[in-house]
Design a protein around this motif. Structure first.
Motif, PDB file in Angstrom:
ATOM      1  N   LYS A  62      94.765  88.078 -15.781  1.00  0.00           N
ATOM      2  CA  LYS A  62      95.555  89.312 -15.812  1.00  0.00           C
ATOM      3  C   LYS A  62      97.048  88.988 -15.692  1.00  0.00           C
ATOM      4  N   ASP A  65      98.227  87.649 -18.989  1.00  0.00           N
ATOM      5  CA  ASP A  65      98.364  88.734 -19.965  1.00  0.00           C
ATOM      6  C   ASP A  65      99.648  89.527 -19.734  1.00  0.00           C
ATOM      7  N   GLN A  66     100.019  89.651 -18.459  1.00  0.00           N
ATOM      8  CA  GLN A  66     101.230  90.401 -18.106  1.00  0.00           C
ATOM      9  C   GLN A  66     102.475  89.516 -18.115  1.00  0.00           C
ATOM     10  N   LYS A  67     102.290  88.253 -18.508  1.00  0.00           N
ATOM     11  CA  LYS A  67     103.387  87.286 -18.579  1.00  0.00           C
ATOM     12  C   LYS A  67     104.141  87.179 -17.244  1.00  0.00           C
TER      13      LYS A  67
END
Length: 87
Positions: A62, A65-67
Motif C-alpha cells: 500500500k 502504491d501511494q509512493k
C-alpha cells in the motif's frame, strides 16, 4: 529507482575488480555496476519482505502504491522487522 551512494558504487566496482573484470571500459563498467545495483536492491527488498507478516507485506505494498517517501518506508521496516540492521 533510488540513486546510488558513492560507497555502494565503490563496493560494486570492487566486486567487478575482484571478479577479474578490470579492462571493461567506462561505459561497460557503468552498465554492469547499474545491473549489480538493481540486483542488490532487489535482493534487499526480498530479504526485508521475507521478514514481514502478510499484513505487514500488504501495508508495505500500500505504501509503495501511494509512493511513500524513503524515510516513511524505512521507519516502517525498522519498526516491523526485529533486528532490522542485521537483516
Amino acid at each position: 529507482m533510488t540513486s546510488m551512494t558513492p560507497e555502494i558504487r565503490a563496493f560494486l566496482r570492487q566486486l567487478l575488480q575482484d571478479a577479474g573484470q578490470t579492462d571493461l571500459g567506462e561505459e561497460l563498467e557503468n552498465v554492469l555496476i547499474g545491473d549489480l545495483y538493481t540486483r542488490l536492491v532487489d535482493r534487499m527488498i526480498l530479504t526485508a519482505v521475507a521478514h514481514l507478516s502478510e499484513a505487514q507485506q500488504a501495508e508495505l505494498l500500500k505504501m509503495a502504491d501511494q509512493k511513500a517517501d524513503k524515510k516513511t518506508v524505512e521507519k516502517f521496516l525498522r519498526d516491523s522487522i526485529t533486528d532490522f540492521d542485521k537483516v
